[in-house]
Design an enzyme around this catalytic site. Structure first.
Site, PDB file in Angstrom:
ATOM      1  N   HIS A 193      46.608  37.403  50.544  1.00 49.82           N
ATOM      2  CA  HIS A 193      45.930  38.307  49.618  1.00 49.82           C
ATOM      3  C   HIS A 193      46.553  38.310  48.228  1.00 49.82           C
ATOM      4  O   HIS A 193      45.847  38.461  47.227  1.00 49.82           O
ATOM      5  CB  HIS A 193      45.907  39.734  50.184  1.00 49.82           C
ATOM      6  CG  HIS A 193      47.251  40.330  50.434  1.00 49.82           C
ATOM      7  ND1 HIS A 193      48.085  39.911  51.442  1.00 49.82           N
ATOM      8  CD2 HIS A 193      47.929  41.334  49.795  1.00 49.82           C
ATOM      9  CE1 HIS A 193      49.194  40.617  51.429  1.00 49.82           C
ATOM     10  NE2 HIS A 193      49.144  41.479  50.426  1.00 49.82           N
ATOM     11  N   ASP A 194      47.867  38.134  48.148  1.00 52.83           N
ATOM     12  CA  ASP A 194      48.553  38.199  46.851  1.00 52.83           C
ATOM     13  C   ASP A 194      48.989  36.831  46.336  1.00 52.83           C
ATOM     14  O   ASP A 194      49.882  36.747  45.490  1.00 52.83           O
ATOM     15  CB  ASP A 194      49.780  39.116  46.952  1.00 52.83           C
ATOM     16  CG  ASP A 194      49.423  40.589  46.832  1.00 52.83           C
ATOM     17  OD1 ASP A 194      48.340  40.902  46.288  1.00 52.83           O
ATOM     18  OD2 ASP A 194      50.219  41.429  47.268  1.00 52.83           O
ATOM     19  N   LYS A 197      49.759  35.920  42.637  1.00 55.99           N
ATOM     20  CA  LYS A 197      50.964  36.336  41.920  1.00 55.99           C
ATOM     21  C   LYS A 197      51.802  35.150  41.463  1.00 55.99           C
ATOM     22  O   LYS A 197      52.693  35.307  40.625  1.00 55.99           O
ATOM     23  CB  LYS A 197      51.806  37.270  42.788  1.00 55.99           C
ATOM     24  CG  LYS A 197      51.191  38.665  42.935  1.00 55.99           C
ATOM     25  CD  LYS A 197      52.089  39.579  43.752  1.00 55.99           C
ATOM     26  CE  LYS A 197      51.508  40.991  43.845  1.00 55.99           C
ATOM     27  NZ  LYS A 197      52.352  41.899  44.660  1.00 55.99           N
ATOM     28  N   HIS A 222      46.357  38.976  39.065  1.00 56.70           N
ATOM     29  CA  HIS A 222      46.659  38.167  40.245  1.00 56.70           C
ATOM     30  C   HIS A 222      45.466  38.064  41.186  1.00 56.70           C
ATOM     31  O   HIS A 222      45.319  37.051  41.887  1.00 56.70           O
ATOM     32  CB  HIS A 222      47.889  38.722  40.980  1.00 56.70           C
ATOM     33  CG  HIS A 222      47.608  39.894  41.871  1.00 56.70           C
ATOM     34  ND1 HIS A 222      47.605  41.188  41.407  1.00 56.70           N
ATOM     35  CD2 HIS A 222      47.312  39.968  43.200  1.00 56.70           C
ATOM     36  CE1 HIS A 222      47.343  42.009  42.406  1.00 56.70           C
ATOM     37  NE2 HIS A 222      47.149  41.306  43.504  1.00 56.70           N
ATOM     38  N   HIS A 248      40.618  42.336  47.342  1.00 53.74           N
ATOM     39  CA  HIS A 248      41.364  43.385  48.046  1.00 53.74           C
ATOM     40  C   HIS A 248      41.781  44.549  47.147  1.00 53.74           C
ATOM     41  O   HIS A 248      42.292  45.551  47.640  1.00 53.74           O
ATOM     42  CB  HIS A 248      42.587  42.812  48.771  1.00 53.74           C
ATOM     43  CG  HIS A 248      43.709  42.368  47.878  1.00 53.74           C
ATOM     44  ND1 HIS A 248      43.636  41.249  47.084  1.00 53.74           N
ATOM     45  CD2 HIS A 248      44.942  42.890  47.662  1.00 53.74           C
ATOM     46  CE1 HIS A 248      44.769  41.104  46.429  1.00 53.74           C
ATOM     47  NE2 HIS A 248      45.586  42.086  46.757  1.00 53.74           N
ATOM     48  N   HIS A 249      41.546  44.427  45.824  1.00 58.60           N
ATOM     49  CA  HIS A 249      41.791  45.561  44.928  1.00 58.60           C
ATOM     50  C   HIS A 249      40.490  46.189  44.411  1.00 58.60           C
ATOM     51  O   HIS A 249      40.531  47.054  43.527  1.00 58.60           O
ATOM     52  CB  HIS A 249      42.674  45.136  43.758  1.00 58.60           C
ATOM     53  CG  HIS A 249      44.114  44.988  44.121  1.00 58.60           C
ATOM     54  ND1 HIS A 249      44.911  46.045  44.494  1.00 58.60           N
ATOM     55  CD2 HIS A 249      44.916  43.890  44.198  1.00 58.60           C
ATOM     56  CE1 HIS A 249      46.127  45.621  44.768  1.00 58.60           C
ATOM     57  NE2 HIS A 249      46.155  44.302  44.602  1.00 58.60           N
ATOM     58  N   ASP A 277      47.007  46.801  53.429  1.00 59.41           N
ATOM     59  CA  ASP A 277      47.984  46.446  52.391  1.00 59.41           C
ATOM     60  C   ASP A 277      48.580  47.709  51.773  1.00 59.41           C
ATOM     61  O   ASP A 277      49.798  47.807  51.577  1.00 59.41           O
ATOM     62  CB  ASP A 277      47.321  45.580  51.319  1.00 59.41           C
ATOM     63  CG  ASP A 277      48.306  45.105  50.260  1.00 59.41           C
ATOM     64  OD1 ASP A 277      49.460  44.795  50.631  1.00 59.41           O
ATOM     65  OD2 ASP A 277      47.931  45.044  49.077  1.00 59.41           O
TER      66      ASP A 277
END
Length: 336
Positions: A193-194, A197, A222, A248-249, A277
């Protein structure tokens, strides 16, 4: 699938950003090391036809991704290595990814050729399809782990955290009645998911305190960067990882980022990861914050039901909370 991650610093000059995979030593005399500057045109001649288009993207500064068709390159011992290249420009960084496509790609090409020549019987074809499917799945799992290795090289997230995210997500998806393949997919995809970054500057990514407004804006990039890195894949698991990375954000009420999606317009895989998360990140200690007490974390999740989070998935999360806690106890953060 192994990936060599590079940043363009000049014409045919690249900076190695992450530990190079072993296959680079088979195909190149260049000493690939993290932080070293390298040239690729002599060892990877096929890239000469790809670089003009890649240079246009890199120099323009516009966000986007372009891909080079796969090619076969032989090493000094005559072994064939199927490779592909992808150029991208993310948050001011011109990046090049060289991928080893693995044995499944080579085997697939061989099967197609044999089938065209009517050299395989029906039973042999079925057996080869089964073998190929197993190889492809193994390659997908390796790809997921390699991508995570690239991301974790710079990020401060723990290995336990990303494993828990995959298991929490699989648990919720199983309760929703997903197929076995989809359960495998989200278990592998959720930890990515990240991954975006990797494109965030260190002074923001590794800052030990609260981010200011401009730093927060940079950090929020990101999600877009991760989406760009993973988009347009024909692999189901990677496509799910793309949906999770970019989504996811997002928030149920449409006030998230990067695309302000709302409700069921947000892919369900991303809605699941959004919940787990936040739960796991707030429950964990980081260099910039202490761990929250679980009751405070659960209160926030409940308060954000129908605002930040899908209300039905939040209800399911609380139903599964005893099993969520078991996973957390089985995979604690590393100390030291």
């Amino acid at each position: 699938m192994d990936i060599l991650l590079l940043e363009r610093i000049g014409e045919d000059r690249f900076l190695v950003l992450a530990p190079p995979p072993a296959w680079t030593g088979k195909l190149s005399q260049t000493g690939f090391k993290v932080g070293s500057e390298v040239s690729l045109s002599e060892d990877f001649l096929v890239l000469d036809t790809f670089f003009p288009d890649a240079e246009d993207l890199w120099i323009s500064g516009r966000e986007g991704t372009i891909s080079c068709d796969p090619w076969i390159q032989s090493d000094a011992e005559g072994r064939e290595w199927p490779l592909a290249a992808r150029a991208m420009h993310s948050d001011g960084k011109p990046l090049l990814l060289l991928e080893h496509l693995g044995e499944s790609y080579t085997r697939q090409q061989q099967i197609h050729q044999l089938a065209r020549e009517n050299m395989l019987s029906k039973d042999e074809l079925e057996l080869e399809v089964h073998r190929r499917t197993a190889l492809i799945r193994k390659g997908e799992e390796e790809l997921a782990h390699r991508l995570l290795d690239v991301s974790n090289w710079r990020d401060e997230e723990t290995g336990a955290h990303i494993r828990r995210i995959g298991l929490y997500s699989e648990l919720i998806a199983k309760a929703l009645g997903w197929s076995l393949q989809d359960l495998d997919d989200i278990r592998l995809a959720a930890p990515m998911h990240d991954i975006g970054k990797v494109g965030i500057p260190d002074y923001v990514l590794l800052k030990p305190g609260r981010l200011d407004t401009e730093e927060r804006r940079i950090m929020e990039r990101h999600a877009f960067i991760g989406g760009e890195m993973l988009k347009s894949s024909e692999i189901r698991m990677i496509e799910m990882a793309h949906q999770i990375a970019i989504g996811h954000h997002e928030k149920w009420n449409g006030q998230g980022y990067p695309n302000q999606l709302a409700g069921e317009a947000i892919p369900i895989s991303a809605r699941i990861v959004a919940i787990v998360d936040v739960y796991d990140a707030l429950s964990s200690e980081r260099i910039y914050k202490p761990a929250w007490p679980e009751e405070k974390v659960l209160e926030l999740l409940q308060n954000e039901r129908g605002a930040h989070f899908d209300p039905e998935l939040i209800d399911l999360f609380f139903e599964l909370l005893p099993e969520i806690r078991k996973i957390r106890l089985q995979l604690p953060d590393e100390k030291g």
